[in-house]
Motif scaffolding. Sequence first.
Motif, PDB file in Angstrom:
ATOM      1  N   LEU A 158       0.850  -1.193   0.000  1.00  9.81           N
ATOM      2  CA  LEU A 158       0.000   0.000   0.000  1.00  9.81           C
ATOM      3  C   LEU A 158       0.885   1.243   0.000  1.00  9.81           C
ATOM      4  O   LEU A 158       1.839   1.323   0.765  1.00  9.81           O
ATOM      5  CB  LEU A 158      -0.861  -0.031   1.272  1.00  9.81           C
ATOM      6  N   ARG A 190       0.455   5.357   0.398  1.00  7.11           N
ATOM      7  CA  ARG A 190      -0.436   6.499   0.632  1.00  7.11           C
ATOM      8  C   ARG A 190       0.293   7.742   0.151  1.00  7.11           C
ATOM      9  O   ARG A 190       1.411   7.996   0.575  1.00  7.11           O
ATOM     10  CB  ARG A 190      -0.750   6.642   2.121  1.00  7.11           C
ATOM     11  N   ARG A 246      -1.349  -1.122  18.897  1.00  9.23           N
ATOM     12  CA  ARG A 246      -0.679  -1.187  17.615  1.00  9.23           C
ATOM     13  C   ARG A 246       0.817  -0.988  17.831  1.00  9.23           C
ATOM     14  O   ARG A 246       1.223  -0.117  18.603  1.00  9.23           O
ATOM     15  CB  ARG A 246      -1.222  -0.084  16.707  1.00  9.23           C
ATOM     16  N   PRO A 264       2.728  -1.705  10.991  1.00  8.36           N
ATOM     17  CA  PRO A 264       1.702  -1.128  11.883  1.00  8.36           C
ATOM     18  C   PRO A 264       0.699  -2.181  12.335  1.00  8.36           C
ATOM     19  O   PRO A 264      -0.502  -1.961  12.275  1.00  8.36           O
ATOM     20  CB  PRO A 264       1.025  -0.119  10.957  1.00  8.36           C
ATOM     21  N   MET A 265       1.174  -3.320  12.837  1.00 10.01           N
ATOM     22  CA  MET A 265       0.265  -4.401  13.213  1.00 10.01           C
ATOM     23  C   MET A 265      -0.523  -4.064  14.475  1.00 10.01           C
ATOM     24  O   MET A 265       0.002  -3.471  15.400  1.00 10.01           O
ATOM     25  CB  MET A 265       1.056  -5.694  13.433  1.00 10.01           C
ATOM     26  N   SER A 266      -1.781  -4.496  14.489  1.00 11.08           N
ATOM     27  CA  SER A 266      -2.613  -4.415  15.692  1.00 11.08           C
ATOM     28  C   SER A 266      -2.620  -5.798  16.328  1.00 11.08           C
ATOM     29  O   SER A 266      -3.084  -6.746  15.692  1.00 11.08           O
ATOM     30  CB  SER A 266      -4.046  -4.016  15.327  1.00 11.08           C
ATOM     31  N   LYS A 281      -3.790  -6.413   4.984  1.00  9.66           N
ATOM     32  CA  LYS A 281      -3.399  -6.555   6.392  1.00  9.66           C
ATOM     33  C   LYS A 281      -3.278  -5.180   7.046  1.00  9.66           C
ATOM     34  O   LYS A 281      -3.597  -5.006   8.222  1.00  9.66           O
ATOM     35  CB  LYS A 281      -2.060  -7.297   6.499  1.00  9.66           C
ATOM     36  N   LEU A 310      -5.006  -2.519   6.156  1.00  9.39           N
ATOM     37  CA  LEU A 310      -6.367  -2.010   6.345  1.00  9.39           C
ATOM     38  C   LEU A 310      -7.036  -2.713   7.523  1.00  9.39           C
ATOM     39  O   LEU A 310      -7.777  -2.100   8.287  1.00  9.39           O
ATOM     40  CB  LEU A 310      -7.198  -2.217   5.074  1.00  9.39           C
ATOM     41  N   GLU A 311      -6.766  -3.997   7.657  1.00 14.02           N
ATOM     42  CA  GLU A 311      -7.325  -4.744   8.785  1.00 14.02           C
ATOM     43  C   GLU A 311      -6.787  -4.187  10.101  1.00 14.02           C
ATOM     44  O   GLU A 311      -7.544  -3.948  11.049  1.00 14.02           O
ATOM     45  CB  GLU A 311      -6.966  -6.232   8.635  1.00 14.02           C
ATOM     46  N   ALA A 312      -5.468  -3.959  10.148  1.00 16.31           N
ATOM     47  CA  ALA A 312      -4.846  -3.439  11.372  1.00 16.31           C
ATOM     48  C   ALA A 312      -5.414  -2.063  11.723  1.00 16.31           C
ATOM     49  O   ALA A 312      -5.655  -1.747  12.889  1.00 16.31           O
ATOM     50  CB  ALA A 312      -3.330  -3.359  11.199  1.00 16.31           C
TER      51      ALA A 312
END
Lengths: 429, 301
Positions: free
Chosen positions: A19, A21, A259, A298-300, B10, B12-14
């Motif tokens: 992605l 931006r 996050r 940027p993992m949650s 992933k 967007l999910e996060a």
Amino acid sequence: MNTEIEEKIDSQKYLEMDLLRFTTAGSVDDGKSTLIGRLLYDSKAIFEDQMDAIEEVSNRKGKGYVDLSLLTDGLRAEREQGITIDVAYRYFATPKRKFIISDTPGHIQYTRNMVTGASTANLAIILVDARKGVIEQTCRHSFIASLLQIKHVIVCINKMDLVDFKQEVFEKIQQDYKDFASKLSIPDIRFIPISALLGDNVVDRSENMTWYEGSTLLHTLENVNISSDQNFVDARFPVQYVIRPQSDEFHDFRGYAGRIEGGVFKPGDEVIALPSGFSSKIKTIETIDGQLAEAFPPMSVTITLETEIDISRGDMLVKANNQPQNSQDVELMICWLNEKKLVPNGKYVIRHTTKEARCIVKEVRYKMNINTLHRVEDDTTIGLNDIGRILIRTTAPLFYDSYTKNRFTGSVILIDEFTNETVGAGMII
Amino acid sequence: MASYNLTHLKQLEAEAIFIMREVAAQFEKPVLLFSGGKDSIVMVRLAQKAFSPAKFPFPLMHIDTGHNFVEAIDFRDDMVAKLGANLIVRYVQDSIDKGRAQDEKGPNPSRNGLQTITLLDAIEEFKFDAAFGGARRDEEKARAKERFFSHRDEFGQWDPKNQRPELWNLFNGRKNPGEHFRVFPLSNWTEMDVWQYIASEKLDIPNIYFTHKREIVVRDGALLAKSDFITLLNGEKYEERIVRFRTVGDMTCTGAVESTADNLDDIIQEVASARQTERGTRADDKRSEAAMEDRKKQGYF
């Protein structure tokens, strides 16, 4: 209309795309809408019913062309006045990458929108009219991109068709820009001569500018390397929410949801919780799909610890040998977003990572003239769209990094205590 | 460093999970608006992920116009039973019976706008201070300007010209009593993302998204399903076609598309080659150039 043969989509490839931006700054006259319209149209992100609708409106308004700005100007007032008021988000994908455009109006009174759009962008496109060269607006947009730590800037020198596609024009503007940009901190600047109207070097290579050997705009957007832009060194995990199922199955489960805002966390890592300073070890990194061997931005995720220590929202997990700064006195570059001016010695609510506190503005050091990059020290009133340097004191210590080190642990917003509006965007120095 | 790349879906999910947790932390009484449509199905999945292994800490709420596809309602009830979630249903018909709303006149009277009244009444009744919606910015041009955290005044109104700037991942949910927020975790998703996510997460969806035989009437280019809520005009007649639905809304305003897609991969191929937006099949958006903006200002989803 578009009648090309349908392409099959490969779902596996789609799922693997990354992605990008990016933000676009410029005014209507720069051909920004035309450029975005072309990117969207050529990547098939504009649908026939949208195209029909804007064609119909363009005709009704007696425009001799299809006004692509009608696509992005979504609000009634914007269409009536022919201006863009707010940040508009547009989406398109090529087989290589998915893109989110934050399209922001370029007039001086909309600095706040540019700052907003730039805050989450990996890349900025800055449009320069080939006939006008580097002007005040170019400097302003570039300064904001630099201030917001956008690592990649593409300077599109547009309307090359109106200067007979001359190489000298392109090179002169490129040199002027480089001279000016040496005062900024943008590590990756590229220059592309284009004609958004005719499509030269946007998606397809220009046949009119064979002297240009670089990539087209779309090719650049597809290939610019952003994987090292995030901070994978300084481990930062602001706790967002504490998960305690209190069910029979997970009776003793206590997970810290949040996050990853920096660095890499792994099970077994020694961590300390701020502000308490208590240390523990990461037991597991949980997701519904199973436990993870590592977690990075940027993992949650949800982190569980070996020992039970008191941690709540607003606290931060870090590693003992790499701690953020910890202070109640914080220096900021602030962009003011509200018509009500910043009140010297005024009190505001401050939000930093998942923490909320209150703060007082102790001092306004200076205001920036964002067109000349000069510091203004004799007039320190900070009003809407102004950018300045301030010192604040917070009611509770913040655990922060400088904005240049980490965009997410280095940024704050100020909120008006009475109206609850977001009035200031701050980058910690 | 390459291994530290998250794919776009992933990411967007996060992002969506982050937003949901932020709402749970910042608000007293959130609710998730659930219609049984594909976007709200994705929302429920994300809510499960955000709070696992705990249950998500808010109820679901459906504003039932009474003009729904029966398949969507059956699906909704099945799904809620499987989840063990708490579902609140409030009916537009009740608002009409109480004299708070009035049906439109005409050949396909839409209850779409009336939902706003029932929705705002329900928000007040339960004192909800945040309502999750599955709306996406790619759906419609007024929605392209929508925030993740969208402030609503005490009348439930949206003021598009006076929205709070949203920077980085700092979301401001502060409000005065009586005000509330609409929160849109799927803001940055596209229709394709939603379908790819449904496929990769193997989520169940109502069968009206897949091809089936149905009696329809063609009106203003839209293929409307036969129902008790539609009156045939002169010269109109029902005919059987092989269709499916791209969105699930009211029967009076949700158009079908002719399609033989009977599995998710076929749907994905159809979405990829579609030359019309999904809301192109929605008669409710065609009423004027600013139809969505006007409804949203009054408090629509």
